[in-house]
Write a protein that holds these residues in place. Structure first.
Motif, short mmCIF file in Angstrom:
data_model
loop_
_atom_site.label_atom_id
_atom_site.label_comp_id
_atom_site.label_asym_id
_atom_site.label_seq_id
_atom_site.Cartn_x
_atom_site.Cartn_y
_atom_site.Cartn_z
N PHE A 57 10.39 9.50 10.40
CA PHE A 57 9.11 10.00 10.89
C PHE A 57 9.32 10.41 12.35
CE2 PHE A 57 4.97 9.55 12.94
CZ PHE A 57 4.26 10.44 12.16
N TRP A 58 8.88 11.61 12.70
CA TRP A 58 9.30 12.17 14.00
C TRP A 58 8.14 12.65 14.85
CZ3 TRP A 58 7.84 17.29 14.54
CH2 TRP A 58 7.43 17.91 13.35
N TYR A 118 9.41 12.03 -3.77
CA TYR A 118 8.00 12.37 -3.88
C TYR A 118 7.35 12.57 -2.50
CZ TYR A 118 3.07 12.07 -4.88
OH TYR A 118 1.73 12.32 -4.93
N TRP A 153 0.78 -1.23 0.00
CA TRP A 153 0.00 0.00 0.00
C TRP A 153 0.82 1.29 0.00
CZ3 TRP A 153 -4.77 -0.99 -1.23
CH2 TRP A 153 -5.36 -2.19 -0.82
N CYS A 154 2.01 1.28 0.48
CA CYS A 154 2.74 2.53 0.71
C CYS A 154 3.91 2.73 -0.23
CB CYS A 154 3.26 2.61 2.15
SG CYS A 154 2.10 1.98 3.39
N LYS A 166 -2.38 17.27 0.32
CA LYS A 166 -0.97 17.12 -0.04
C LYS A 166 -0.69 15.77 -0.67
CE LYS A 166 1.06 20.52 2.89
NZ LYS A 166 1.93 20.83 4.01
N GLN A 184 4.44 2.60 -3.36
CA GLN A 184 4.31 3.34 -4.63
C GLN A 184 4.78 4.78 -4.48
OE1 GLN A 184 1.98 1.62 -3.16
NE2 GLN A 184 1.09 0.13 -4.58
N CYS A 185 4.48 5.38 -3.34
CA CYS A 185 4.85 6.78 -3.15
C CYS A 185 6.05 6.95 -2.20
CB CYS A 185 3.68 7.57 -2.60
SG CYS A 185 2.26 7.56 -3.72
N LEU A 188 9.86 8.19 5.51
CA LEU A 188 9.26 7.60 6.72
C LEU A 188 10.29 6.96 7.62
CD1 LEU A 188 5.95 6.12 5.24
CD2 LEU A 188 6.30 8.32 6.39
N PHE A 223 1.32 9.10 13.93
CA PHE A 223 1.47 8.23 12.76
C PHE A 223 0.11 7.62 12.40
CE2 PHE A 223 1.99 3.92 11.08
CZ PHE A 223 2.66 4.19 9.89
N LYS A 245 7.03 11.79 1.87
CA LYS A 245 7.98 12.03 2.97
C LYS A 245 8.81 10.79 3.28
CE LYS A 245 6.57 16.19 4.67
NZ LYS A 245 6.15 17.06 5.74
N TRP A 268 -6.11 6.11 4.81
CA TRP A 268 -6.08 4.65 4.72
C TRP A 268 -7.11 3.98 5.61
CZ3 TRP A 268 -3.75 2.82 0.69
CH2 TRP A 268 -2.77 3.63 0.07
N LEU A 277 -7.15 -0.05 5.78
CA LEU A 277 -6.33 -0.70 6.81
C LEU A 277 -6.86 -0.32 8.19
CD1 LEU A 277 -2.93 0.27 5.16
CD2 LEU A 277 -3.89 -2.03 5.25
C1 HEC Z 1 -0.37 8.19 -3.44
C2 HEC Z 1 0.90 8.35 -2.79
C3 HEC Z 1 1.02 7.87 -1.34
C4 HEC Z 1 0.76 6.62 -0.83
C5 HEC Z 1 0.32 5.39 -1.58
C6 HEC Z 1 1.06 6.71 0.58
N1 HEC Z 1 1.48 7.96 0.91
FE1 HEC Z 1 1.98 8.61 2.75
N2 HEC Z 1 2.39 10.44 2.01
C7 HEC Z 1 2.29 10.81 0.68
C8 HEC Z 1 2.72 12.17 0.53
C9 HEC Z 1 2.79 12.94 -0.79
C10 HEC Z 1 3.07 12.63 1.82
C11 HEC Z 1 3.60 14.01 2.21
C12 HEC Z 1 2.41 14.85 2.60
C13 HEC Z 1 2.87 16.20 3.15
O1 HEC Z 1 3.66 16.86 2.49
O2 HEC Z 1 2.43 16.54 4.26
C14 HEC Z 1 2.84 11.52 2.71
C15 HEC Z 1 3.04 11.59 4.08
C16 HEC Z 1 2.86 10.54 4.94
C17 HEC Z 1 3.04 10.62 6.38
C18 HEC Z 1 3.41 11.88 7.16
C19 HEC Z 1 4.93 11.98 7.21
C20 HEC Z 1 5.41 13.21 7.94
O3 HEC Z 1 6.63 13.26 8.23
O4 HEC Z 1 4.65 14.12 8.20
C21 HEC Z 1 2.81 9.38 6.88
C22 HEC Z 1 2.89 8.96 8.33
C23 HEC Z 1 2.47 8.52 5.77
N3 HEC Z 1 2.50 9.27 4.61
C24 HEC Z 1 2.17 7.19 5.88
C25 HEC Z 1 1.79 6.39 4.81
C26 HEC Z 1 1.46 5.00 4.95
C27 HEC Z 1 1.51 4.22 6.25
C28 HEC Z 1 1.12 4.56 3.71
C29 HEC Z 1 0.67 3.18 3.30
C30 HEC Z 1 -0.44 2.62 4.08
C31 HEC Z 1 1.23 5.69 2.80
N4 HEC Z 1 1.64 6.78 3.51
C32 HEC Z 1 0.95 5.64 1.46
C33 HEC Z 1 1.87 10.01 -0.36
C34 HEC Z 1 1.46 8.70 -0.24
#
Ligand code: HEC
Length: 142
Positions: free
Chosen positions: A92-93, A85, A67-68, A110, A70-71, A89, A99, A87, A115, A119
């Motif tokens: 992660f702070w 692309y 799930w995660c 953003k 890809q980005c 992780l 979280f 953040k 999720w 999930l």
């Molecule tokens: C479609 C793309 C994409 C997917 C898939 C994705 N993320 Fe993200 N995620 C992002 C982006 C873009 C950001 C930055 C957002 C921002 O600038 O605040 C982010 C930020 C986060 C943050 C905050 C980080 C911070 O330091 O503030 C967390 C936690 C996070 N994602 C968890 C997850 C988890 C867990 C999954 C899988 C279940 C996931 N993400 C899947 C694009 C995605």
């Protein structure tokens, strides 16, 4: 020295050159691997109840790669195959509770999807437990 003797050694000399040049190439490969060396992992304290649990860490890894990835990328450093692309992780702070909140609700403006409909909290905690194992300087999970 006769040319006959030289002919006798030529194959050995050829093999010697081959072996040393392969070794040299191997050395170049090593140097490159070192350039890309990962930042040093740190051990984080965590309030995640699944923290350190081997079964959760491996199911979390599976979920992450479903799930995660890809980005956030295969190393969770925020570098996907399209480049930097999302953040990073690994650092992660904001702590475990935050979280969960961010992961459940996303940051739709953003491009971080919510999720909560895919999930549950346990699955996200498992992902968190996996991410903790990748933690580098700056990470905070308490
Ligand atoms: C479609 C793309 C994409 C997917 C898939 C994705 N993320 Fe993200 N995620 C992002 C982006 C873009 C950001 C930055 C957002 C921002 O600038 O605040 C982010 C930020 C986060 C943050 C905050 C980080 C911070 O330091 O503030 C967390 C936690 C996070 N994602 C968890 C997850 C988890 C867990 C999954 C899988 C279940 C996931 N993400 C899947 C694009 C995605």
């Amino acid at each position: 020295m006769t040319s006959g003797l030289w002919m006798k050694w030529a194959p050995l000399v050829a093999i010697w050159f081959f072996v040393t040049s392969v070794a040299a190439l191997g050395g170049v490969g090593d140097a490159r691997a070192q350039d890309e060396e990962e930042p040093k992992r740190i051990k984080v304290e965590s309030s995640n109840p699944l923290s350190g649990d081997e079964a959760s860490i491996s199911s979390g890894a599976r979920l992450y790669f479903k799930w995660c990835v890809q980005c956030h990328g295969p190393k969770a450093d925020g570098v996907s195959r399209f480049g930097a692309y999302a953040k990073d992780l690994r650092k992660f702070w904001r702590g475990y509770e935050e979280f969960l909140v961010i992961s459940l609700n996303g940051r739709p403006k953003k491009m971080m999807p919510p999720w909560g409909h895919v999930l549950d909290t346990d699955e996200l905690s498992a992902i968190g437990a996996y991410l903790e194992t990748l933690a580098i300087e700056g990470a905070y999970w308490k």
